[in-house]
Design a protein around this motif. Structure first.
Motif, short mmCIF file in Angstrom:
data_model
loop_
_atom_site.label_atom_id
_atom_site.label_comp_id
_atom_site.label_asym_id
_atom_site.label_seq_id
_atom_site.Cartn_x
_atom_site.Cartn_y
_atom_site.Cartn_z
N GLU A 75 2.14 1.85 -3.33
CA GLU A 75 1.04 2.36 -4.34
C GLU A 75 0.70 3.46 -4.05
O GLU A 75 0.48 4.69 -5.06
N GLN A 91 -10.82 -0.47 4.18
CA GLN A 91 -11.72 -1.24 3.08
C GLN A 91 -12.93 -0.58 3.52
O GLN A 91 -14.13 -1.49 3.61
N ARG A 130 -11.07 -0.91 -5.60
CA ARG A 130 -11.59 -1.64 -4.45
C ARG A 130 -12.93 -1.40 -4.06
O ARG A 130 -13.44 -2.02 -3.07
N SER A 168 -7.64 4.03 -7.19
CA SER A 168 -7.33 2.97 -6.23
C SER A 168 -8.45 2.61 -5.33
O SER A 168 -8.90 1.56 -5.13
N PHE A 169 -9.31 3.66 -5.33
CA PHE A 169 -10.67 3.51 -4.50
C PHE A 169 -11.70 2.84 -5.26
O PHE A 169 -12.31 1.74 -4.86
N LEU A 196 0.96 -1.19 -0.07
CA LEU A 196 -0.04 0.04 0.07
C LEU A 196 0.79 1.13 0.04
O LEU A 196 0.39 2.08 -0.71
N VAL A 243 -7.60 2.96 2.32
CA VAL A 243 -7.54 1.64 1.48
C VAL A 243 -7.38 0.52 2.50
O VAL A 243 -8.30 -0.47 2.26
N TRP A 244 -6.73 0.67 3.31
CA TRP A 244 -6.43 -0.44 4.43
C TRP A 244 -7.49 -0.90 5.13
O TRP A 244 -8.10 -2.17 5.30
N ILE A 300 -14.64 1.10 -3.26
CA ILE A 300 -14.96 1.74 -2.14
C ILE A 300 -15.80 2.98 -2.63
O ILE A 300 -15.27 3.55 -3.59
#
Ligand SMILES: Nc1ncnc2c1ncn2[C@@H]1O[C@H](COP(=O)(O)OP(=O)(O)OP(=O)(O)O)[C@@H](O)[C@H]1O
Length: 598
Positions: free
Chosen positions: A506, A546, A574, A570-571, A503, A543-544, A576
């Motif tokens: 990233e 979630q 995933r 990134s969101f 992460l 992100v971690w 999110i």
């Protein structure tokens, strides 16, 4: 802050409203009782608390027998009785050892109880302060509670140590010893001199005690004020330290120097007032202390010359009567002397009790109101069972109106829904109420009209809503890994380390990771990371965790367009959901929907 009173103005500025409350009166005793009940919750607490007067009583009893010995010694010396003399000397030595042990135990118990009460009261107040985000409510709604941190850290400590010094006495004896002496030696003086002796001691001391209490109330409010002024001075210095770079960029700190200087002058001026006022208290204390000897011999003299010792005709017996009667008088008056000499500590104590009780009352009041208010996030007008069977991870805002604490309507009629995986931008210029909307969503402010509804599943944190404020927040003493996991710290495992490392890469923090030497290093991140890096570290945190929906308050404001795009990708990757508030048009392309607020 009190209306019309602003720090930096002429006069006292930042004038405490509570200053008049800091007095030795009924309210003080009520407050003291409430605080005591926090520390006296179990039978063990009571037993330990009551062990102190028991120890003091034993000490007084030993002191009484020690006081009798010189009288006996006079008799043995006058009557040339060597055997009797040796016996009395050994008795005296034994009593001295016993008194030393009892006094040491009294000192130990006093300090131990002070510490134990400090722990209980601090735990209670700290617990209230940290629960339900009360630290935030207090700052917003209870402006008169200045520096709660100082009250929690320092004032409670001073309160408990002063309390037990007053009760148990460390060097000079405390209230227990005073009242014990008064009770016991009233009986002794009464037996030896009749009512005349007792009344003389009481009348003399009662007058002095009343004068003392009057002077405590002359000093106590100023001690209360001193605590407040010291707290402000310290707070200004902490601000200077935490914002050192911002201030350094903007000038030479001249304004800060002047503000600090003004604050220091206020502290020092107030200290002068305390010193002047304590003159009166000291005059009473010292005069009373020395007059004790005069009153003692005068009373014994009156007793002797009025024929009270007529039955002791032998020289030895007469010397013993005089020594023991004056000893009893001295201890009776000593009891009153202790009480009067406690007046300086009592004035400090009154101030501490007032400050700590003020905070405790505000915390309880806030808790009570929290219990009754309808928290926006638990508004069940649209509850899960009715509305979100098909999609339980949706945030619904319906005809929302937001009013600032200054009663200004910031926005009204706002409605939208947002589901997991979706993205919505609320675009508005500066000062239009974007952050205020997030405060309402988070439940920090109430909605003045309309409702915010979300199913229980969307609680804050992992899997629910995750808020990221405008200014990146990096807590103290955390490693890079812990910053990513914040606010929940999960168990250490290799898989987590790999995910966190990936992460950080990233989000462009691999160089930082190399520089500091790994995930588990604590550093001063505020000075070590650029503002953009701090923001990216916080975005990696989202992100971690979630969450179903991330709520971002201009959380990418320090990133360039390329980084901003990568973060939103990134969101999306995933699934999110994102609710962003901001004023930059470039954000529009990164969201599925945009609502422009007028
Ligand atoms: N505690 C408060 N008491 C009174 N007014 C407040 C308070 N907090 C904010 N306001 C006012 O409410 C308005 C909206 O503030 P808010 O912080 O929501 O603005 P914003 O849209 O996020 O602005 P920006 O983009 O500049 O951060 C502002 O005019 C602000 O001065």
């Amino acid at each position: 802050m009190r209306e019309g009173g602003r720090f930096g103005e002429e006069g006292w500025g930042y004038e405490p409203e509570g200053v008049l409350l800091s007095r030795l009166n009924n309210a003080f005793f009520r407050n003291l009782w409430h605080l005591s009940t926090i520390a006296l919750r179990t039978w063990t607490d009571w037993l330990l608390f009551l062990s102190l007067p028991v120890l003091v009583a034993a000490y007084i009893a030993a002191g009484y027998y020690e006081m009798l010995v010189p009288g006996y010694l006079y008799t043995t010396l006058i009557e040339d009785d060597l055997q009797g003399f040796i016996h009395r000397c050994l008795q005296l030595l034994g009593l001295v050892i016993l008194i030393t042990v009892l006094k040491t135990l009294r000192s130990f118990t006093t300090s131990w109880l002070a510490n134990s009460w400090r722990i209980s009261i601090t735990n209670e107040i700290h617990g209230l302060y940290m629960s339900d985000l009360t630290f935030h409510t207090l700052r917003m709604e209870y402006a008169r509670i200045d520096n709660p941190d100082q009250r929690i850290v320092t004032d409670i400590k001073e309160l408990t140590s002063t309390f037990f010094t007053i009760l148990g006495g460390v060097g000079a004896g405390g209230a227990y010893e005073a009242f014990g002496n008064i009770l016991w030696y009233s009986v002794q003086v009464g037996q030896r001199c009749g009512w005349y002796g007792v009344v003389t001691g009481y009348v003399w001391s009662a007058v002095m005690a009343l004068i003392s209490v009057a002077f405590i109330n002359v000093v106590a409010p100023w001690v209360f004020r001193q605590e407040r002024l010291e707290a402000v001075f310290r707070f200004l210095h902490v601000t200077l330290r935490t914002r050192a770079e911002d201030i350094a960029f903007q000038g030479h700190g001249t304004h800060e120097y002047e503000t600090l200087d003004t604050s220091l002058v206020r502290c020092v001026d107030n200290t002068k007032q305390i010193i002047y006022r304590q003159i009166y208290l000291n005059v009473i204390q010292f005069w009373y202390g020395y007059m004790t000897t005069f009153v003692m011999y005068f009373s014994v003299g009156v007793a002797v010359f009025s024929g009270l010792a007529w039955e002791y005709t032998a020289e030895g017996e007469r010397a013993q009567w005089i020594a023991q009667t004056s000893g009893s008088f001295m201890f009776l008056l000593w009891g009153f002397t202790i009480l009067i000499q406690l007046s300086t500590q009592t004035s400090d104590f009154v101030a501490y009790v007032t400050r700590v009780s003020e905070l405790h009352d505000a915390l309880l009041d806030s808790k009570r109101r929290n219990g009754h208010d309808t928290h926006p996030n638990t508004n069940t007008a649209l509850n899960e069972s009715q509305m979100f069977i098909d999609n339980p991870q949706t945030l619904v805002v319906d005809k929302l109106q937001i009013t600032s604490p200054a009663a200004e309507v910031l926005m009204s009629g706002l409605s939208f829904t947002l589901a997991k995986g979706d993205s919505l931008l609320l675009l508005a210029s500066s000062g239009k109420g974007k952050s205020s909307l997030l405060r309402v969503l988070r439940g920090l402010w109430p909605a003045s009209q309309g409702s915010v509804s979300l199913p229980a599943k969307l609680s804050t944190g992992t899997g629910g809503l995750f808020f990221l404020p405008q200014r990146a927040y990096l807590a103290h003493e955390l490693t890079l890994k812990q910053h990513v996991m914040y606010p929940t710290m999960q168990a250490d495992d290799a898989a987590s380390d790999d995910t966190i490392r990936a992460l950080l890469c990233e989000f462009g923090l691999e160089r930082v990771l190399e520089r500091v030497g790994g995930l588990d290093v604590i550093a001063n991140w505020h000075t070590m990371l650029s503002v953009g890096e701090q923001q990216r570290l916080c975005l990696a945190r989202v992100v971690w965790h979630q969450p179903s929906i991330a709520i971002l308050d201009e959380a990418t404001s320090s990133l360039d367009a390329e980084w901003e795009k990568r973060v939103y990708q990134s969101f999306v990757k995933r699934n999110i959901g994102v609710l962003s508030v901001g004023h930059r048009e470039t954000l529009c392309a990164l969201h599925n929907r945009v609502i422009k607020l007028a």
